[in-house]
Scaffold this active site. Sequence first.
Site, short mmCIF file in Angstrom:
data_model
loop_
_atom_site.label_atom_id
_atom_site.label_comp_id
_atom_site.label_asym_id
_atom_site.label_seq_id
_atom_site.Cartn_x
_atom_site.Cartn_y
_atom_site.Cartn_z
N CYS A 1 8.77 2.98 10.06
CA CYS A 1 8.55 3.60 8.76
C CYS A 1 8.31 5.06 9.05
O CYS A 1 7.24 5.43 9.53
CB CYS A 1 7.35 2.98 8.04
SG CYS A 1 7.04 3.79 6.44
N CYS B 1 5.19 6.53 6.95
CA CYS B 1 3.79 6.10 7.16
C CYS B 1 3.74 4.86 8.04
O CYS B 1 3.93 4.94 9.24
CB CYS B 1 3.09 5.90 5.83
SG CYS B 1 4.04 5.03 4.57
N SER B 2 3.50 3.71 7.48
CA SER B 2 3.27 2.53 8.32
C SER B 2 3.68 1.24 7.64
O SER B 2 3.14 0.18 7.94
CB SER B 2 1.78 2.45 8.67
OG SER B 2 1.03 2.36 7.46
N CYS B 3 4.65 1.30 6.71
CA CYS B 3 5.01 0.11 5.94
C CYS B 3 5.62 -0.97 6.83
O CYS B 3 6.46 -0.70 7.68
CB CYS B 3 6.02 0.47 4.87
SG CYS B 3 5.44 1.72 3.72
FE FE Z 1 5.12 3.34 5.29
#
Ligand code: FE
Length: 198
Positions: free
Chosen positions: A106, A109-111
């Site tokens: 991602c 971010c961190s999905c």
């Molecule tokens: Fe994310």
Amino acid sequence: MPDQSHVHQTTASVEQRVDAIQAAFDERGMKPGEFIEEFRHLAEEQWVPENGARVVAKAWTDPAFRLRLLANGRDAVTELGLTMPVHHRHLVVLENTPTVHNVICCTLCSCTAFSIIGLPPDWYKDLEYRSRAVRQSRTVLKEMGLDLPAEMEIRVWDTTADTRYMVLPVRPAETTGWSEEKLAKLVTKDSMIGVSRL
Ligand code: FE
């Protein structure tokens, strides 16, 4: 104009402020303590990679399920009693082959599809991984211990808020006749992110 320079302003203590916040929650029937406990339970006991491992093992052993999974991941995992948050509108399952390797990231971010493959590892959220996984994928994978042959095609998938991915690893050759339960134990979070192969 009245002289206000001597007006004494009191500042609420931390305790008073906490009480005020608690009162505001109570007034609205909100229970933050219970919410936090429920969230902790979800994160630690329900959002675990064992979910995705079951999905992978099922796909390896049930060709019709595999097709449904590749066609519509979100619907297919529901068949196994698994759920995804409403805003994870799509689960796209990326099938590895002997010549194609998929890896997810991602860049923003961190999905992840965290209710299926578990919460993202810390390194997944690092700028280092997010920025380099796309441009230097072969090198990054090698640094992470996955040295892919030059002829293997690497496909990098950038997660968005509403489209989540999981990698369907190649079933190891020496597992003929294994039960779904036994197969599921082989499947790791890293293999469903695509930074390792089984
Ligand atoms: Fe994310």
